[in-house]
Design a protein around this motif. Structure first.
Motif, PDB file in Angstrom:
ATOM      1  N   LEU A 176       0.866  -1.172   0.000  1.00  0.00           N
ATOM      2  CA  LEU A 176       0.000   0.000   0.000  1.00  0.00           C
ATOM      3  C   LEU A 176       0.903   1.222   0.000  1.00  0.00           C
ATOM      4  CD1 LEU A 176      -2.755   1.320   0.220  1.00  0.00           C
ATOM      5  CD2 LEU A 176      -2.699   0.936   2.693  1.00  0.00           C
ATOM      6  N   ARG A 177       0.745   2.082  -1.018  1.00  0.00           N
ATOM      7  CA  ARG A 177       1.618   3.247  -1.181  1.00  0.00           C
ATOM      8  C   ARG A 177       0.888   4.536  -0.844  1.00  0.00           C
ATOM      9  NH1 ARG A 177       6.435   2.022  -3.304  1.00  0.00           N
ATOM     10  NH2 ARG A 177       6.654  -0.120  -4.085  1.00  0.00           N
ATOM     11  N   ALA A 178       1.646   5.496  -0.382  1.00  0.00           N
ATOM     12  CA  ALA A 178       1.070   6.768   0.049  1.00  0.00           C
ATOM     13  C   ALA A 178       0.503   7.534  -1.135  1.00  0.00           C
ATOM     14  CB  ALA A 178       2.137   7.600   0.752  1.00  0.00           C
ATOM     15  N   LYS A 179      -0.731   8.006  -0.999  1.00  0.00           N
ATOM     16  CA  LYS A 179      -1.346   8.817  -2.046  1.00  0.00           C
ATOM     17  C   LYS A 179      -0.933  10.281  -1.933  1.00  0.00           C
ATOM     18  CE  LYS A 179      -5.421   5.881  -2.672  1.00  0.00           C
ATOM     19  NZ  LYS A 179      -6.907   5.822  -2.635  1.00  0.00           N
ATOM     20  N   PHE A 180      -0.409  10.652  -0.767  1.00  0.00           N
ATOM     21  CA  PHE A 180      -0.001  12.037  -0.531  1.00  0.00           C
ATOM     22  C   PHE A 180       1.318  12.064   0.225  1.00  0.00           C
ATOM     23  CE2 PHE A 180      -4.632  11.757  -0.431  1.00  0.00           C
ATOM     24  CZ  PHE A 180      -5.001  12.683  -1.401  1.00  0.00           C
ATOM     25  N   SER A 181       2.051  13.145   0.098  1.00  0.00           N
ATOM     26  CA  SER A 181       3.227  13.391   0.936  1.00  0.00           C
ATOM     27  C   SER A 181       2.763  14.050   2.227  1.00  0.00           C
ATOM     28  CB  SER A 181       4.213  14.317   0.214  1.00  0.00           C
ATOM     29  OG  SER A 181       4.630  13.771  -1.012  1.00  0.00           O
ATOM     30  N   GLY A 182       3.566  13.880   3.282  1.00  0.00           N
ATOM     31  CA  GLY A 182       3.211  14.546   4.529  1.00  0.00           C
ATOM     32  C   GLY A 182       3.791  13.858   5.739  1.00  0.00           C
ATOM     33  N   ASP A 211     -11.265  -1.617   4.529  1.00  0.00           N
ATOM     34  CA  ASP A 211     -11.662  -0.255   4.916  1.00  0.00           C
ATOM     35  C   ASP A 211     -11.328   0.092   6.365  1.00  0.00           C
ATOM     36  OD1 ASP A 211     -12.606   0.439   2.377  1.00  0.00           O
ATOM     37  OD2 ASP A 211     -14.601  -0.370   2.787  1.00  0.00           O
ATOM     38  N   ASP A 212     -10.680  -0.816   7.109  1.00  0.00           N
ATOM     39  CA  ASP A 212     -10.172  -0.433   8.431  1.00  0.00           C
ATOM     40  C   ASP A 212      -9.156   0.700   8.260  1.00  0.00           C
ATOM     41  OD1 ASP A 212     -11.657  -2.269   9.801  1.00  0.00           O
ATOM     42  OD2 ASP A 212      -9.991  -3.636  10.252  1.00  0.00           O
ATOM     43  N   ILE A 213      -9.128   1.627   9.218  1.00  0.00           N
ATOM     44  CA  ILE A 213      -8.148   2.717   9.184  1.00  0.00           C
ATOM     45  C   ILE A 213      -6.806   2.200   9.701  1.00  0.00           C
ATOM     46  CG2 ILE A 213      -7.521   4.976  10.146  1.00  0.00           C
ATOM     47  CD1 ILE A 213     -10.521   5.629  10.177  1.00  0.00           C
ATOM     48  N   LEU A 214      -5.765   2.370   8.891  1.00  0.00           N
ATOM     49  CA  LEU A 214      -4.433   1.879   9.233  1.00  0.00           C
ATOM     50  C   LEU A 214      -3.512   2.975   9.751  1.00  0.00           C
ATOM     51  CD1 LEU A 214      -3.809  -0.346   6.065  1.00  0.00           C
ATOM     52  CD2 LEU A 214      -4.956  -0.970   8.202  1.00  0.00           C
ATOM     53  N   GLY A 215      -3.845   4.228   9.452  1.00  0.00           N
ATOM     54  CA  GLY A 215      -3.021   5.360   9.852  1.00  0.00           C
ATOM     55  C   GLY A 215      -3.501   6.611   9.161  1.00  0.00           C
ATOM     56  N   ASN A 216      -2.748   7.694   9.318  1.00  0.00           N
ATOM     57  CA  ASN A 216      -3.153   8.924   8.642  1.00  0.00           C
ATOM     58  C   ASN A 216      -1.950   9.747   8.210  1.00  0.00           C
ATOM     59  OD1 ASN A 216      -2.863   9.447  11.533  1.00  0.00           O
ATOM     60  ND2 ASN A 216      -3.559  11.520  11.083  1.00  0.00           N
ATOM     61  N   ILE A 217      -2.167  10.548   7.181  1.00  0.00           N
ATOM     62  CA  ILE A 217      -1.155  11.446   6.634  1.00  0.00           C
ATOM     63  C   ILE A 217      -1.659  12.868   6.811  1.00  0.00           C
ATOM     64  CG2 ILE A 217       0.164  12.104   4.586  1.00  0.00           C
ATOM     65  CD1 ILE A 217      -0.425   9.262   3.480  1.00  0.00           C
ATOM     66  N   THR A 218      -0.835  13.706   7.429  1.00  0.00           N
ATOM     67  CA  THR A 218      -1.223  15.092   7.679  1.00  0.00           C
ATOM     68  C   THR A 218      -0.147  16.033   7.143  1.00  0.00           C
ATOM     69  OG1 THR A 218      -0.138  15.117   9.849  1.00  0.00           O
ATOM     70  CG2 THR A 218      -2.429  14.406   9.798  1.00  0.00           C
ATOM     71  N   ASP A 219      -0.425  17.345   7.239  1.00  0.00           N
ATOM     72  CA  ASP A 219       0.604  18.335   6.916  1.00  0.00           C
ATOM     73  C   ASP A 219       1.001  19.069   8.194  1.00  0.00           C
ATOM     74  OD1 ASP A 219      -1.370  20.179   7.483  1.00  0.00           O
ATOM     75  OD2 ASP A 219      -1.554  20.936   5.446  1.00  0.00           O
ATOM     76  N   PRO A 220       2.093  19.824   8.182  1.00  0.00           N
ATOM     77  CA  PRO A 220       2.542  20.493   9.422  1.00  0.00           C
ATOM     78  C   PRO A 220       1.643  21.632   9.873  1.00  0.00           C
ATOM     79  CG  PRO A 220       4.307  20.354   7.783  1.00  0.00           C
ATOM     80  CD  PRO A 220       3.044  20.016   7.080  1.00  0.00           C
ATOM     81  N   TYR A 221       0.666  22.014   9.037  1.00  0.00           N
ATOM     82  CA  TYR A 221      -0.096  23.231   9.308  1.00  0.00           C
ATOM     83  C   TYR A 221      -1.507  22.970   9.815  1.00  0.00           C
ATOM     84  CZ  TYR A 221       3.716  24.397   6.225  1.00  0.00           C
ATOM     85  OH  TYR A 221       4.951  24.480   5.650  1.00  0.00           O
ATOM     86  N   GLY A 222      -1.860  21.686   9.963  1.00  0.00           N
ATOM     87  CA  GLY A 222      -3.158  21.344  10.511  1.00  0.00           C
ATOM     88  C   GLY A 222      -4.324  21.559   9.574  1.00  0.00           C
ATOM     89  N   THR A 223      -4.057  21.641   8.276  1.00  0.00           N
ATOM     90  CA  THR A 223      -5.130  21.894   7.313  1.00  0.00           C
ATOM     91  C   THR A 223      -5.492  20.672   6.488  1.00  0.00           C
ATOM     92  OG1 THR A 223      -3.516  22.641   5.670  1.00  0.00           O
ATOM     93  CG2 THR A 223      -4.458  24.326   7.113  1.00  0.00           C
ATOM     94  N   PHE A 224      -4.733  19.569   6.670  1.00  0.00           N
ATOM     95  CA  PHE A 224      -4.935  18.395   5.830  1.00  0.00           C
ATOM     96  C   PHE A 224      -4.818  17.136   6.683  1.00  0.00           C
ATOM     97  CE2 PHE A 224      -2.856  14.959   3.386  1.00  0.00           C
ATOM     98  CZ  PHE A 224      -3.817  14.746   2.413  1.00  0.00           C
TER      99      PHE A 224
END
Length: 331
Positions: free
Chosen positions: A252-258, A273-286
């Motif tokens: 499973l490859r990342a769809k976004f950088s962050g 569809d279980d949640i495995l983790g999350n990708i965010t940005d440093p600014y709290g907007t994504f």
């Protein structure tokens, strides 16, 4: 008259009942210092199989080196019958520099069987295949995950090899993963030479994990016990659970950088569809939630806190042995 039970390595003769450490001179450094690879040989007075135990083909895979170190330090390599040959660090250049590769930029595990007049890595591969492997009946090679990718403790074998499948179950790692022999790899070269090899993967580079090392050491003890070689002072425990055999898998490859935070634990079984983790940005907007594309076991997790689009972040099984269902969902 030469004794047929004598072992000849690097011009030295090691008789039954003897312990020797012989060294292979890899090269001289530019400072003219000699760089050597120690080879620890333990022979019982009673003849029997010869088992090769190696690690450090990649110089940054410390966990594998630690497993072989413990096998030697605890005396597990002193056989009741037969011979053990331990090479804790094959790529001593990489180990010194904390680098996966050789100074010539080559991956040792992609140049086997090597040549006597080739690159530095190729010459080391040639030495292993000509000086050591011809004496060997069975081999165990210990590796870890690359970069920040943490591998579940697993044994990798080719599919449809009953002998290796039996030995992989004896070893008793949580997972057995069907993986084709890569061209010019040590495992492939041993296979061509007629020497069965179990490749152990566990943990990640630049890291020592006690659970992984315990699994590796206990697996080696079970194998030696299976061959009648383990000294009776060592206890052998059965694996807590029967190994899970993974026939197929997907990354499973990342769809976004962050910034990346996995929330699923290694070895976990997840459903689609279980949640495995999350990708965010440093600014709290994504905030992007990574979901399982299918049901299966998570047996590799990228532990890097910063990832880029396309990076491999989870390895998930898609087909298990004796499970006729297959996964076709796209990531």
């Amino acid at each position: 008259m030469e004794n047929k039970d004598d072992l000849h390595i690097l011009g030295q003769t090691i008789k039954l009942g003897k312990s020797e450490t012989v060294t292979f001179e890899v090269a001289k450094l530019h400072t003219r210092n000699t760089l050597e690879v120690p080879i620890i040989i333990e022979r019982s007075k009673k003849p029997g199989p010869t088992v090769l135990i190696t690690a450090g083909i990649h110089g940054d895979e410390i966990n594998g080196v630690e497993i072989v170190r413990q096998i030697i330090a605890k005396g597990i390599n002193k056989p009741k019958i037969g011979t053990t040959i331990c090479v804790p660090v094959i790529n001593v250049f990489g180990f010194l520099n904390m680098d996966r590769e050789f100074p010539d930029g080559r991956d040792l595990n992609r140049v086997f069987p090597g040549t006597n007049n080739g690159s530095l890595a190729s010459r080391v591969a040639y030495f292993v295949m000509t000086e050591i492997v011809p004496h060997v009946d069975f081999a165990m090679d210990f590796h870890t995950g690359g970069a920040d990718r943490f591998n579940s403790a697993q044994v990798r074998i080719e599919k449809d090899d009953p002998k290796l499948e039996e030995l992989a179950h004896v070893f008793g790692a949580p997972f057995i993963y069907y993986s084709k022999n890569l061209n010019k790899s040590f495992r492939n070269a041993c296979s061509i030479a007629g020497v069965p090899l179990l490749l152990f993967e566990g943990g990640k580079s630049f890291n020592i994990d006690s659970n992984i090392t315990n699994t590796g050491v206990n697996g080696a003890k079970r194998i030696l016990n299976h061959f009648g070689m383990l000294n009776s002072k060592f206890k052998v425990s059965e694996p807590k659970e029967k190994p899970i055999v993974i026939e197929d898998s997907k990354w499973l490859r990342a769809k976004f950088s962050g910034m990346f935070k996995p929330t699923v634990k290694i070895n976990s079984y997840v459903t689609k569809d279980d949640i495995l983790g999350n990708i965010t940005d440093p600014y709290g907007t994504f905030n992007h939630f990574v979901k399982a594309p299918n049901s299966g076991y998570i047996f590799n997790v990228n532990e890097s806190p910063i990832i880029y689009q396309g990076d491999a972040i989870f390895h998930i099984s898609t087909a298990l042995k004796d499970d006729k269902s297959t996964v076709t969902e796209s990531v």
